[in-house]
Design a protein around this motif. Structure first.
Motif, short mmCIF file in Angstrom:
data_model
loop_
_atom_site.label_atom_id
_atom_site.label_comp_id
_atom_site.label_asym_id
_atom_site.label_seq_id
_atom_site.Cartn_x
_atom_site.Cartn_y
_atom_site.Cartn_z
N ILE A 194 -0.84 -2.17 -5.62
CA ILE A 194 0.07 -1.06 -5.95
C ILE A 194 -0.48 -0.34 -7.16
O ILE A 194 -0.58 -0.92 -8.25
N ILE A 195 -0.89 0.91 -6.99
CA ILE A 195 -1.31 1.76 -8.10
C ILE A 195 -0.21 2.78 -8.33
O ILE A 195 0.05 3.61 -7.46
N GLY A 196 0.45 2.69 -9.46
CA GLY A 196 1.53 3.63 -9.70
C GLY A 196 2.35 3.24 -10.90
O GLY A 196 2.17 2.16 -11.50
N GLU A 197 3.26 4.11 -11.28
CA GLU A 197 4.21 3.81 -12.34
C GLU A 197 4.96 2.52 -11.98
O GLU A 197 5.46 2.37 -10.87
N GLN A 198 4.99 1.57 -12.93
CA GLN A 198 5.62 0.26 -12.70
C GLN A 198 4.99 -0.48 -11.51
O GLN A 198 5.64 -1.25 -10.80
N GLY A 199 3.69 -0.26 -11.33
CA GLY A 199 3.00 -0.87 -10.20
C GLY A 199 3.07 -2.39 -10.21
O GLY A 199 3.17 -3.02 -9.14
N GLY A 200 3.03 -2.99 -11.40
CA GLY A 200 3.12 -4.45 -11.47
C GLY A 200 4.46 -4.97 -11.02
O GLY A 200 4.56 -6.02 -10.37
N GLU A 201 5.53 -4.24 -11.36
CA GLU A 201 6.86 -4.67 -10.95
C GLU A 201 7.03 -4.55 -9.44
O GLU A 201 7.63 -5.43 -8.79
N VAL A 202 6.53 -3.46 -8.85
CA VAL A 202 6.63 -3.29 -7.40
C VAL A 202 5.80 -4.37 -6.69
O VAL A 202 6.22 -4.94 -5.68
N MET A 203 4.62 -4.65 -7.24
CA MET A 203 3.78 -5.71 -6.67
C MET A 203 4.53 -7.03 -6.63
O MET A 203 4.41 -7.82 -5.67
N THR A 204 5.32 -7.31 -7.66
CA THR A 204 6.03 -8.59 -7.74
C THR A 204 7.03 -8.76 -6.60
O THR A 204 7.28 -9.88 -6.14
N VAL A 205 7.59 -7.66 -6.13
CA VAL A 205 8.48 -7.73 -4.97
C VAL A 205 7.72 -8.28 -3.77
O VAL A 205 8.21 -9.17 -3.05
N LEU A 206 6.50 -7.77 -3.55
CA LEU A 206 5.70 -8.25 -2.42
C LEU A 206 5.17 -9.66 -2.67
O LEU A 206 4.99 -10.43 -1.72
N GLN A 207 4.91 -10.00 -3.92
CA GLN A 207 4.51 -11.38 -4.24
C GLN A 207 5.58 -12.36 -3.78
O GLN A 207 5.29 -13.38 -3.13
N MET A 208 6.82 -12.06 -4.10
CA MET A 208 7.90 -12.96 -3.71
C MET A 208 8.10 -12.97 -2.19
O MET A 208 8.44 -14.01 -1.61
N ALA A 209 7.84 -11.83 -1.55
CA ALA A 209 7.91 -11.79 -0.08
C ALA A 209 6.84 -12.70 0.53
O ALA A 209 7.11 -13.42 1.51
N ILE A 210 5.64 -12.67 -0.05
CA ILE A 210 4.56 -13.53 0.44
C ILE A 210 4.93 -14.99 0.23
O ILE A 210 4.77 -15.83 1.13
N GLN A 211 5.45 -15.33 -0.95
CA GLN A 211 5.81 -16.72 -1.24
C GLN A 211 6.91 -17.21 -0.30
O GLN A 211 6.95 -18.39 0.06
N ALA A 212 7.81 -16.29 0.10
CA ALA A 212 8.90 -16.67 1.00
C ALA A 212 8.49 -16.65 2.46
O ALA A 212 9.27 -17.05 3.33
N GLY A 213 7.25 -16.19 2.74
CA GLY A 213 6.79 -16.13 4.12
C GLY A 213 7.44 -15.03 4.93
O GLY A 213 7.50 -15.10 6.17
N LEU A 214 7.90 -13.97 4.25
CA LEU A 214 8.54 -12.87 4.96
C LEU A 214 7.52 -12.03 5.73
O LEU A 214 6.36 -11.91 5.32
N THR A 215 7.96 -11.43 6.81
CA THR A 215 7.12 -10.50 7.55
C THR A 215 7.32 -9.10 6.97
O THR A 215 8.29 -8.84 6.25
N CYS A 216 6.42 -8.21 7.33
CA CYS A 216 6.57 -6.83 6.84
C CYS A 216 7.80 -6.18 7.47
O CYS A 216 8.36 -5.23 6.91
N ASP A 217 8.26 -6.70 8.61
CA ASP A 217 9.49 -6.19 9.22
C ASP A 217 10.69 -6.39 8.30
O ASP A 217 11.59 -5.54 8.23
N ALA A 218 10.71 -7.53 7.60
CA ALA A 218 11.83 -7.81 6.69
C ALA A 218 11.87 -6.80 5.56
O ALA A 218 12.95 -6.42 5.09
N ILE A 219 10.69 -6.35 5.11
CA ILE A 219 10.63 -5.34 4.06
C ILE A 219 10.91 -3.96 4.65
O ILE A 219 11.61 -3.14 4.06
#
Length: 484
Positions: A431-456
């Motif tokens: 994620i390259i952008g304003e607050q990119g690290g915070e947005v990335m963390t949302v996807l980090q937790m999705a990966i850790q939870a084993g979520l699919t991209c459909d859930a997002i």
């Protein structure tokens, strides 16, 4: 010889909490620090640089306030001395707090000096007053970190240059700053000094900035740095540095890319497709990587094995080949981030104090580069997915299509995700952008939870947040990998 239950070498972001927890568990513990308490993070890494990034961001906003329809009465000025004093005040505060935490912990002793092994679990400490003492313990933890690696550039030993540590000691702003190296530290420092008023040039020997990242990610970052006014040379081999009175001349050969070898202050070699180029600066920063501080420890006397680059070898529990000797943080190799070092401490804590079975294998390691806009990264890149032969699709979204970015004027950047083609699970993101690290963390937790991209894709996020546009990211048609 003084005996303890545990010895910790290095008072960094893993060593301090580990030593305190060992002591609180009733183990007589000594922590040994050769420089200052707090390690790289507090003293010349995260704390001072991110503080200065904050100052630089304010300067940039004020200087460009007309973009938002706000005018200032006169061009803004930068009081670099005040910035330096603020930086040092915060560093001293953090360092003092860390040291008081050590001193106030029962069963814990701080020893100021440099450690080296003289035998099996025997350490000799050269104290700051020049005297030496010997210590031993059945448990020894090495958190000695890394230092800057200085490349063998012709003439470098004849000029005054700075590292990311010594540059932060300057009390006046460099007029012109030439940076050799184009990775994370180089770009953070380059942008913040540019925004404070230095003229900055970045020279990177790889074909792209941030060579570990995907090409489109690197290109996006190079583009916004150049648009901001930073001069960037890539695919450039530094041939010579020379001192010229109060300035330093850097000569390098820039290999042509896309048939274009023309740059400012250069002449093209049409036979080789390269350009011989030179730039001058009042200050030179070397930011070409780091090396482990393991040689001075004389690990061979304790039988501890290192790899070809002198990083300490460890198993999945962070134990070396010698039972009872462990290594944490940068000195063991792998991603060199404060949060990795701290998680190393957690693994040690869980296993030794709480008698659990934690491992460093398979850890998902996020990181963020604090340029403006930020780069937040987690999981697999497109390059890594291809190398591992994983079938995947990529999803990308320009920040120009993010509602929150449009509303706030922060439209530089992109979102990118790597998704497993067959399982639809998210493998990684940039994620390259304003607050990119915070947005990335949302996807980090999705990966850790084993979520699919459909859930997002169909999930509900608060409006209007940057994270909300993760919906839109996965609404795009995924691009299949060419290797599958």
């Amino acid at each position: 010889m003084q005996k303890f239950d545990a010895l910790v070498i290095g008072a960094g972001q893993a060593g301090i909490p580990l030593a305190k927890r060992l002591a609180k568990a009733g183990l007589s513990t000594a922590i040994i620090e050769k420089r200052v308490v707090g390690g790289t993070c507090i003293n010349d890494g995260c704390t001072p640089t991110k503080l200065m990034v904050g100052h630089a961001a304010v300067a940039h906003i004020v200087r460009n306030s007309s973009t938002w329809g706000i005018s200032v009465a006169s061009p803004p000025t930068v009081d670099f001395k005040t910035i330096h004093e603020h930086k040092q005040q915060i560093v001293n505060s953090f360092r003092g707090s860390a040291q008081r935490g050590i001193e106030e912990t029962e069963h814990l002793v701080l020893i100021e000096g440099e450690a080296s092994f003289t035998g099996d679990k025997i350490l000799e400490i050269r104290l700051k007053d020049g005297n030496t003492e010997q210590y031993t313990a059945p448990l020894i933890f090495i958190n000695a970190g890394c230092s800057m690696a200085i490349p063998p550039i012709p003439g470098l030993d004849q000029v005054t240059y700075y590292t990311s540590t010594s540059l932060l000691d300057l009390e006046s702003l460099p007029e012109t700053l030439v940076i050799i190296g184009g990775s994370y530290i180089a770009l953070e420092l380059g942008q913040l000094y540019h925004r404070l008023g230095s003229k900055v040039t970045v020279i990177e020997q790889a074909p792209n900035l941030l060579p570990k990242e995907d090409n489109d990610v690197s290109a996006c970052i190079k583009d916004f740095l150049e648009k901001e006014g930073i001069q960037v040379f890539t695919n450039a081999r530094v041939d010579l540095v020379e001192q010229e009175k109060s300035s330093i001349r850097v000569r390098f050969t820039e290999q042509a890319q896309g048939g274009d070898a023309k740059k400012n202050n250069s002449f093209a070699d049409t036979t080789s497709g390269s350009a011989q180029t030179e730039v001058t600066g009042s200050h030179l920063l070397i930011a070409t990587g780091r090396k482990p501080q393991s040689v001075a420890l004389q690990l061979e006397k304790a039988g501890v094995e290192v790899d070809k680059n002198n990083y300490i070898k460890v198993d999945k529990y962070l134990q070396t080949n010698v039972k009872g000797i462990y290594a944490l943080g940068d000195i063991k190799g792998g991603p060199a981030f404060t949060h990795v070092a701290y998680n190393d401490y957690v693994v040690i804590l869980k296993n030794i104090i709480e008698k659990q079975d934690w491992s460093i294998e398979g850890r998902l390691i996020p990181y963020c580069m604090f340029t403006d806009p930020q780069l937040g990264r987690v999981g697999l890149s497109e390059k890594q997915a291809k190398e591992q032969g994983i079938p995947f699709v990529t999803y990308t979204l320009s920040m120009e299509r993010v509602a929150r970015a449009l509303e706030t004027g922060h439209t530089t950047g992109m979102m990118k995700a790597i998704v497993h083609r067959d399982t639809d699970k998210i493998l990684g993101a940039a994620i390259i952008g304003e607050q990119g690290g915070e947005v990335m963390t949302v996807l980090q937790m999705a990966i850790q939870a084993g979520l699919t991209c459909d859930a997002i894709r169909w999930g509900m996020f608060a409006h209007p947040l940057y994270a909300e546009s993760l919906n839109n990211l996965f609404m795009e048609q995924g691009k299949p990998s060419t290797s599958s």
